[in-house]
Design an enzyme around this catalytic site. Structure first.
Site, PDB file in Angstrom:
ATOM      1  N   LYS A  13      -0.608  10.329   1.866  1.00 32.02           N
ATOM      2  CA  LYS A  13       0.371  11.322   1.576  1.00 32.02           C
ATOM      3  C   LYS A  13       0.073  12.559   0.778  1.00 32.02           C
ATOM      4  CE  LYS A  13       3.283   8.357  -0.045  1.00 32.02           C
ATOM      5  NZ  LYS A  13       2.348   7.109   0.144  1.00 32.02           N
ATOM      6  N   ARG A  88      12.551   7.094  -2.032  1.00 31.51           N
ATOM      7  CA  ARG A  88      11.660   5.792  -1.987  1.00 31.51           C
ATOM      8  C   ARG A  88      12.518   4.775  -1.695  1.00 31.51           C
ATOM      9  NH1 ARG A  88       6.456   6.774  -4.197  1.00 31.51           N
ATOM     10  NH2 ARG A  88       5.356   4.931  -3.954  1.00 31.51           N
ATOM     11  N   ARG A 127     -10.033   4.481  -3.729  1.00 29.73           N
ATOM     12  CA  ARG A 127      -9.668   5.948  -4.263  1.00 29.73           C
ATOM     13  C   ARG A 127     -10.211   6.475  -5.671  1.00 29.73           C
ATOM     14  NH1 ARG A 127      -3.591   6.993  -3.670  1.00 29.73           N
ATOM     15  NH2 ARG A 127      -3.435   5.002  -4.648  1.00 29.73           N
ATOM     16  N   ARG A 161      -6.761   4.720 -10.478  1.00 32.37           N
ATOM     17  CA  ARG A 161      -5.643   4.692 -10.985  1.00 32.37           C
ATOM     18  C   ARG A 161      -5.293   3.077 -11.610  1.00 32.37           C
ATOM     19  NH1 ARG A 161      -1.485   7.513  -6.804  1.00 32.37           N
ATOM     20  NH2 ARG A 161      -0.684   5.509  -6.923  1.00 32.37           N
ATOM     21  N   ARG A 172       3.079  -3.271  -4.141  1.00 35.10           N
ATOM     22  CA  ARG A 172       3.527  -1.959  -3.802  1.00 35.10           C
ATOM     23  C   ARG A 172       3.718  -2.143  -2.476  1.00 35.10           C
ATOM     24  NH1 ARG A 172      -1.215   1.469  -6.096  1.00 35.10           N
ATOM     25  NH2 ARG A 172      -0.276   3.083  -4.890  1.00 35.10           N
TER      26      ARG A 172
HETATM   27  P1  AP5 Z   1      -3.822   9.208  -0.755  1.00 37.23           P
HETATM   28  O1  AP5 Z   1      -3.570  10.587  -0.241  1.00 37.23           O
HETATM   29  O2  AP5 Z   1      -4.031   9.084  -2.267  1.00 37.23           O
HETATM   30  O3  AP5 Z   1      -2.465   8.172  -0.440  1.00 37.23           O
HETATM   31  P2  AP5 Z   1      -0.916   7.992  -0.892  1.00 37.23           P
HETATM   32  O4  AP5 Z   1      -0.340   7.814   0.413  1.00 37.23           O
HETATM   33  O5  AP5 Z   1      -0.780   9.309  -1.546  1.00 37.23           O
HETATM   34  O6  AP5 Z   1      -0.956   6.965  -1.784  1.00 37.23           O
HETATM   35  P3  AP5 Z   1      -0.344   6.605  -3.032  1.00 37.23           P
HETATM   36  O7  AP5 Z   1      -1.103   5.198  -3.411  1.00 37.23           O
HETATM   37  O8  AP5 Z   1      -0.443   7.826  -4.145  1.00 37.23           O
HETATM   38  O9  AP5 Z   1       1.054   6.231  -2.622  1.00 37.23           O
HETATM   39  P4  AP5 Z   1       2.064   5.297  -3.556  1.00 37.23           P
HETATM   40  O10 AP5 Z   1       3.583   5.850  -2.693  1.00 37.23           O
HETATM   41  O11 AP5 Z   1       1.897   4.161  -4.000  1.00 37.23           O
HETATM   42  O12 AP5 Z   1       2.061   6.201  -5.070  1.00 37.23           O
HETATM   43  P5  AP5 Z   1       2.949   7.151  -5.991  1.00 37.23           P
HETATM   44  O13 AP5 Z   1       1.832   7.840  -6.772  1.00 37.23           O
HETATM   45  O14 AP5 Z   1       3.698   8.054  -5.120  1.00 37.23           O
HETATM   46  O15 AP5 Z   1      -5.070   8.249   0.043  1.00 37.23           O
HETATM   47  C1  AP5 Z   1      -5.403   7.292  -0.474  1.00 37.23           C
HETATM   48  C2  AP5 Z   1      -6.993   7.109  -0.344  1.00 37.23           C
HETATM   49  O16 AP5 Z   1      -7.411   7.075   1.178  1.00 37.23           O
HETATM   50  C3  AP5 Z   1      -7.820   7.970  -0.988  1.00 37.23           C
HETATM   51  O17 AP5 Z   1      -8.924   7.636  -1.663  1.00 37.23           O
HETATM   52  C4  AP5 Z   1      -8.108   9.166   0.047  1.00 37.23           C
HETATM   53  O18 AP5 Z   1      -9.288   9.879  -0.091  1.00 37.23           O
HETATM   54  C5  AP5 Z   1      -7.947   8.322   1.383  1.00 37.23           C
HETATM   55  N1  AP5 Z   1      -7.663   8.703   2.635  1.00 37.23           N
HETATM   56  C6  AP5 Z   1      -6.615   9.590   2.837  1.00 37.23           C
HETATM   57  N2  AP5 Z   1      -6.659   9.921   4.197  1.00 37.23           N
HETATM   58  C7  AP5 Z   1      -7.590   9.401   4.681  1.00 37.23           C
HETATM   59  C8  AP5 Z   1      -8.043   9.377   6.056  1.00 37.23           C
HETATM   60  N3  AP5 Z   1      -7.437  10.017   6.957  1.00 37.23           N
HETATM   61  N4  AP5 Z   1      -9.216   8.575   6.259  1.00 37.23           N
HETATM   62  C9  AP5 Z   1      -9.686   7.841   5.287  1.00 37.23           C
HETATM   63  N5  AP5 Z   1      -9.385   7.789   3.877  1.00 37.23           N
HETATM   64  C10 AP5 Z   1      -8.186   8.541   3.853  1.00 37.23           C
HETATM   65  O19 AP5 Z   1       3.767   6.197  -6.749  1.00 37.23           O
HETATM   66  C11 AP5 Z   1       3.070   5.359  -7.641  1.00 37.23           C
HETATM   67  C12 AP5 Z   1       4.096   4.523  -8.310  1.00 37.23           C
HETATM   68  O20 AP5 Z   1       5.112   5.582  -9.167  1.00 37.23           O
HETATM   69  C13 AP5 Z   1       5.250   3.726  -7.527  1.00 37.23           C
HETATM   70  O21 AP5 Z   1       4.682   2.603  -7.236  1.00 37.23           O
HETATM   71  C14 AP5 Z   1       6.306   3.678  -8.583  1.00 37.23           C
HETATM   72  O22 AP5 Z   1       6.026   2.463  -9.417  1.00 37.23           O
HETATM   73  C15 AP5 Z   1       6.553   4.996  -9.015  1.00 37.23           C
HETATM   74  N6  AP5 Z   1       7.295   5.972  -7.893  1.00 37.23           N
HETATM   75  C16 AP5 Z   1       6.812   7.093  -7.622  1.00 37.23           C
HETATM   76  N7  AP5 Z   1       7.858   7.653  -6.702  1.00 37.23           N
HETATM   77  C17 AP5 Z   1       8.640   6.889  -7.021  1.00 37.23           C
HETATM   78  C18 AP5 Z   1      10.236   6.861  -6.442  1.00 37.23           C
HETATM   79  N8  AP5 Z   1      10.742   8.011  -5.819  1.00 37.23           N
HETATM   80  N9  AP5 Z   1      11.201   5.950  -6.895  1.00 37.23           N
HETATM   81  C19 AP5 Z   1      10.719   5.053  -7.779  1.00 37.23           C
HETATM   82  N10 AP5 Z   1       9.272   5.120  -8.248  1.00 37.23           N
HETATM   83  C20 AP5 Z   1       8.752   5.981  -7.817  1.00 37.23           C
END
Ligand code: AP5
Length: 230
Positions: A13, A88, A127, A161, A172
């Site tokens: 994402k 979410r 990552r 991270r 997660r």
């Molecule tokens: P990346 O683009 O970083 O993936 P992502 O989908 O953004 O993954 P996240 O882990 O950031 O999502 P998340 O939803 O768990 O975390 P968030 O920060 O929102 O890509 C991942 C890896 O793959 C990278 O190394 C990239 O280079 C590689 N890659 C990408 N595309 C590729 C491809 N096509 N081929 C190969 N490699 C590829 O949330 C973190 C925490 O915050 C949550 O757990 C929660 O505690 C809190 N939080 C956030 N939002 C909320 C909410 N709305 N409500 C409550 N808690 C929340």
């Protein structure tokens, strides 16, 4: 232009959002990045969020919705935004519907990046994120920086991270399946949901997303590639 990106942790994402937001000239609003920024700045909000994030749990809705609302009310988001990681759960999705309705707006499309769990684990394990700009995301194998440990775009240090440990990632993913995936039905019923396979290269997924946006009438011309997409 008001777009939501949904998908498993590690689905890509943030990677896709960095490019799509630039291309569409709207801000990329990631609740995860906002929480990490607050943690880095030592704010009260950051302190409230930290333990939940470390455990792989969702931050409570009242904290999250208030933070997301304030960010969406910033001047740069007047004409739209790309939401990443929000909503979410169904409660947050309903809150977003209401917020938009109150302002006379609605969502244009919800892109659902679909990836098998095991691939998500592999992506997260490798990552690395830039300390200066968290929208600069790399992978030690799939999307490696030119200089190990340094961001190609700005030279910042890359780090892993805190919530990217294998145990937290499993938690997660479980939270996603149980709490987040029902929002796809919420958006399917409103005819907003478009499924995109997140398998393949970053460029492949970008191209699929662009095609889906164009089919939905969103003006999305490929004008540049993201800083970290090679
Ligand atoms: P990346 O683009 O970083 O993936 P992502 O989908 O953004 O993954 P996240 O882990 O950031 O999502 P998340 O939803 O768990 O975390 P968030 O920060 O929102 O890509 C991942 C890896 O793959 C990278 O190394 C990239 O280079 C590689 N890659 C990408 N595309 C590729 C491809 N096509 N081929 C190969 N490699 C590829 O949330 C973190 C925490 O915050 C949550 O757990 C929660 O505690 C809190 N939080 C956030 N939002 C909320 C909410 N709305 N409500 C409550 N808690 C929340």
């Amino acid at each position: 232009m008001r777009i939501v990106l949904v998908g498993l942790p590690g689905a890509g994402k943030g990677t896709q959002a960095a490019f799509l937001a630039k291309n569409l000239s709207v801000p990329h609003i990631s609740t995860g990045d906002l929480f990490r920024m607050n943690i880095g700045q030592g704010t009260q909000l950051g302190r409230q969020a930290q333990e939940y994030m470390r455990a792989g749990q969702l931050v409570p809705d009242e904290i999250t919705i208030g933070m997301a609302r304030s960010r969406m009310e910033q001047p740069d988001a007047v004409h739209g935004f790309l939401l990443d990681g929000f909503p979410r759960n169904v409660f947050q999705a309903e809150a977003l519907d209401q917020l938009l309705k109150d302002d006379g707006h609605s969502l244009d499309v919800v892109l659902n990046l679909v990836l098998p769990h095991e691939e998500a684990v592999t992506r997260i394990a490798g990552r690395r994120v830039c300390r200066h700009d968290s929208s600069h995301v790399f992978h030690v194998t799939y999307n490696a920086p030119h200089e190990p440990g340094l961001c190609d775009a700005c030279g910042g240090d890359l780090y892993q991270r805190q919530d990217d440990t294998e145990e937290t990632v499993r938690e997660r993913l479980e939270v996603f399946d149980r709490v987040t995936s029902p929002i796809t039905e919420h958006y399917r019923l409103r005819n907003l949901l478009v499924g995109i396979s997140a398998l393949g290269s970053v460029a492949d997924v970008t191209e699929r997303s662009m095609v889906a946006l164009r089919e939905r009438g969103v003006r999305a011309d490929r004008v540049s590639t993201p800083a970290c997409d090679r």
